[in-house]
Every structure is written in structure tokens, then in C-alpha cells.
Motif scaffolding. Structure first.
Motif, PDB file in Angstrom:
ATOM      1  N   GLU A  72       0.872  -1.183   0.000  1.00 32.85           N
ATOM      2  CA  GLU A  72       0.000   0.000   0.000  1.00 32.85           C
ATOM      3  C   GLU A  72       0.908   1.231   0.000  1.00 32.85           C
ATOM      4  OE1 GLU A  72      -3.787  -0.804   2.635  1.00 32.85           O
ATOM      5  OE2 GLU A  72      -2.021  -1.646   3.613  1.00 32.85           O
ATOM      6  N   ASP A  73       0.990   1.876  -1.144  1.00 34.94           N
ATOM      7  CA  ASP A  73       1.934   2.967  -1.333  1.00 34.94           C
ATOM      8  C   ASP A  73       1.725   4.068  -0.298  1.00 34.94           C
ATOM      9  OD1 ASP A  73       4.039   4.253  -2.731  1.00 34.94           O
ATOM     10  OD2 ASP A  73       2.597   5.503  -3.810  1.00 34.94           O
ATOM     11  N   GLY A  74       2.789   4.376   0.445  1.00 31.74           N
ATOM     12  CA  GLY A  74       2.732   5.414   1.462  1.00 31.74           C
ATOM     13  C   GLY A  74       2.234   4.945   2.803  1.00 31.74           C
ATOM     14  N   LYS A  75       1.759   3.688   2.897  1.00 29.40           N
ATOM     15  CA  LYS A  75       1.243   3.168   4.154  1.00 29.40           C
ATOM     16  C   LYS A  75       2.062   1.985   4.662  1.00 29.40           C
ATOM     17  CE  LYS A  75      -2.948   1.651   6.515  1.00 29.40           C
ATOM     18  NZ  LYS A  75      -4.415   1.362   6.390  1.00 29.40           N
ATOM     19  N   THR A  76       2.326   1.011   3.804  1.00 31.48           N
ATOM     20  CA  THR A  76       3.147  -0.138   4.210  1.00 31.48           C
ATOM     21  C   THR A  76       4.461  -0.182   3.426  1.00 31.48           C
ATOM     22  OG1 THR A  76       2.079  -1.624   2.615  1.00 31.48           O
ATOM     23  CG2 THR A  76       1.115  -1.491   4.826  1.00 31.48           C
ATOM     24  N   GLY A  77       4.750   0.884   2.744  1.00 33.41           N
ATOM     25  CA  GLY A  77       5.971   0.975   1.948  1.00 33.41           C
ATOM     26  C   GLY A  77       5.766   1.930   0.800  1.00 33.41           C
TER      27      GLY A  77
END
Length: 362
Positions: free
Chosen positions: A302-307
Motif C-alpha cells: 500500500e503505497d505510502g502506508k506499508t511501503g
């Protein structure tokens, strides 16, 4: 009117003939096979594994069949012919499966090889094929499409991106993947290095991770099976000052300890990864994943959330993402793994797939 399949199945799991289970030669297939086998057994199904000698069966019934290993499919071009070596391990394991098929309700094939697909119509027991890679050769595409046409619902894949590499994407069953979360310890406080995990081979793009390490000055811990020695030596020559350390191929217990200490995991594939087991292993440890926006990892992160997802083949993008790592909450990474990638969730999908195949074949 057809009868519903029984609550418990007798399952024969036929491994890849690339090498022994536990050796690392089979890449992510080894972890996937182990987790499916263990979860199916936990649910009360009877499981037996067929693999080459020296395999780790993780305490489950194992039949070891000798023979010459197959050439890895990803090293061949689109027009590569189908090749069977003398005393082929692939042929030998499937001859065994043919002989004992009456003892099982369903056979699960993990080999990305032409022969088991070709043999499917000649078996009287159903074969489920869990395809571990995207489209690589014309011969494989043709034989897989023949099976999915004649035996609908029997072709399983790990991601939509993997399925999209085939002309028959809409006829594949997308099963994702899962891991035994209890084997992965959450690590809230990382050490001052980043990690890279996988087979050391050209299609994995390790040199981009090494280049990012050199540009940022952040040490890179490299873990995985060294498949292509010449490729590895070329990286060492091209990046003599990069702060890298090769830690070898590690079993899950040791891998998760070292992986959990990483600030992030870099995933830099040159090809379409079918899934990317190491991505969910990292998330389970609380480790953010920086991956190219290509293949299965792009569906996991998840871009910006888990990487962060980076444009494919962009070392500059990797460097920028590394600098943004303080934005990521490591607890959110673990929560993502718990919500989507447990063996229980995977087992639900795989078990239903088996039930559907058995229902269709009644």
C-alpha cells in the motif's frame, strides 16, 4: 444431481523438479508448498508430498523420487523448446503420481513445466495446477491454455498481474498467498540497514538495490540462494565500494530474525513476479517494502502506508523512497499481513478451489 465432495480430502502435492525442498532452488514455490501443506493438514485433510531427494518435508509424509533436475524456466527465451533430460526427475515424479493417483482425491501440481499440463487429460483423478510464474515461453502458454479450456477452474495463480501475462487471464483462479504469522516476530526498532531477499539471478535485479545502497551509504544485507555466480561476481566488480553483505540462504526462523531488523526490504525484479512471498514475510515482521510497480508486489504494498511503489528500474526512485521511510508506521505493516496474508485466509481460498474442482469433476 451431483454429490458434494466430502469434508476432508486426500491430497498429493507434487513439488517442482528444480531441486530439493528447503534448498532455495525452487524460490517462493518452496514456502508456498510448505504453507499449503501445513494448513491443509491442520484442517484435517490427508497430505503427502512428492519431491526430489534431500527435501525437507517439515514433518509431513514425503516420497522422494530421484532423477535429473529440470532446467529453470526463467532462464529460457520465448521460443525455447520443451526439453526432458535423461532420467528426468519431472518424468519420474509424474510416473509415481500416475501409479498412486487412485489413493487420492486430488493432485496439486507445483511444477512450472510442460509435462504435467500435457498429462492432465490422461489422469482419472483431477489435477489442480498452481502456476508459479507468468508467461515465459510459447510452449508453456499453449499447454496451460489447453488445460484451462478442457478443465475449467483448475489453473490457479497468485496475483492479477501474473494472470494478466496470459491470454486466458480471466479463466485463472487468483489465490494470493499466505504465511504462518506465528513464525514471524514483529520488530518495532530496526537497525541501520536495509535488506534484499531472493534468488541471486539476473531477473531479480539485485544490482539496482546495490546501487541504491551505494548512493545512500546505507548498508544492504543480501539474503537468498546464490543461483548465478557469474552475475553475483559482476555486481561485486561493478560496485566495489557499495556497503553490502551477503548473508547466504536462510531458513525461515533465521531469515525473519534478520529481516525484522531491516529498515526496509527492497524488491527490484526485472520480470513480472507472480506474487512475492518475501514481501508479506517482511510486512509480518513490521518491515516496510519498497518495490518496483511491477507484478505481484504492486498488489501487496500500500503505497505510502506499508511501503512505497517505485517506477520500474528506477534506482533514483529507490533512493527517494528510502529517504521517506520515517513516514511509515511499522505496526501498520504487521496489521496488513495479519488482515490479508495469514495461512488461514489463504487456506480458505485454496480449500474452496479444491472443492470447486472436485464438484466439477463429479
Amino acid at each position: 444431481m451431483t454429490n458434494e465432495p466430502s469434508n476432508s480430502f486426500r491430497l498429493l502435492l507434487v513439488s517442482s523438479p528444480i531441486g530439493p525442498l528447503g534448498s532455495g532452488l525452487g524460490g517462493g514455490v518452496e514456502l508456498t508448498l510448505r504453507n499449503i501443506a501445513m494448513e491443509m493438514r491442520r484442517r484435517g485433510h490427508t497430505v503427502k508430498i512428492v519431491a526430489t531427494p534431500g527435501s525437507n518435508s517439515w514433518g509431513m509424509p514425503l516420497v522422494e523420487i530421484d532423477g535429473t533436475p529440470q532446467i529453470s524456466a526463467q532462464t529460457q527465451g520465448r521460443d525455447a523448446p520443451t526439453i526432458m533430460p535423461a532420467s528426468s526427475a519431472l518424468a519420474n515424479v509424474w510416473e509415481y503420481a500416475r501409479q498412486v493417483q487412485g489413493d487420492y482425491d486430488l493432485i496439486l501440481n507445483f511444477a512450472y513445466d510442460w509435462l504435467p499440463f500435457y498429462l492432465t487429460p490422461f489422469f482419472h483423478r483431477p489435477i489442480a495446477h498452481l502456476v508459479s510464474m507468468g508467461s515465459l515461453t510459447e510452449a508453456m502458454d499453449q499447454v496451460i491454455e489447453k488445460v484451462v479450456t478442457e478443465f475449467p477452474g483448475t489453473i490457479g495463480v497468485h496475483s492479477q498481474a501474473q494472470a494478466a501475462t496470459f491470454a486466458f487471464a480471466d479463466r485463472c483462479q487468483c489465490l494470493g498467498n499466505g504465511i504462518q504469522l506465528s513464525m514471524y516476530e514483529f520488530s518495532a526498532q530496526p537497525s541501520p540497514w536495509i535488506g534484499w531477499v531472493g534468488r541471486i539471478a539476473p531477473e531479480k535485479g539485485l544490482e539496482d538495490a546495490v546501487a541504491a545502497s551505494e548512493l545512500t551509504g546505507i548498508p544492504l544485507k543480501i539474503m537468498g540462494f546464490l543461483q548465478a555466480e557469474g552475475y553475483w561476481q559482476r555486481i561485486l566488480r561493478d560496485y566495489p565500494t557499495a556497503p553490502i553483505e551477503y548473508e547466504g540462504f536462510l531458513e525461515t526462523t533465521e531469515l525473519q530474525k534478520r529481516l525484522g531488523k531491516c529498515q526496509a526490504l527492497l524488491m527490484t525484479p526485472r520480470w513480472v513476479e507472480a506474487f512475492g512471498n518475501v514481501a508479506i514475510e517482511a510486512l509480518a515482521c513490521g518491515v516496510p517494502v519498497i518495490a518496483y510497480r511491477r507484478g505481484g508486489p504492486a498488489e501487496i504494498v500500500e503505497d505510502g502506508k506499508t511501503g512505497f511503489l517505485v517506477e520500474p528500474d528506477s534506482v533514483e526512485g529507490l533512493v527517494e523512497a528510502i529517504r521517506k521511510l520515517p513516514q511509515i508506521d511499522r505496526y501498520a505493516c504487521r496489521q496488513r499481513a495479519e488482515a490479508e496474508y495469514s495461512t488461514t485466509a489463504m487456506g480458505d481460498r485454496v480449500e474452496q478451489w479444491f472443492r470447486d474442482i472436485l464438484k466439477w469433476r463429479k
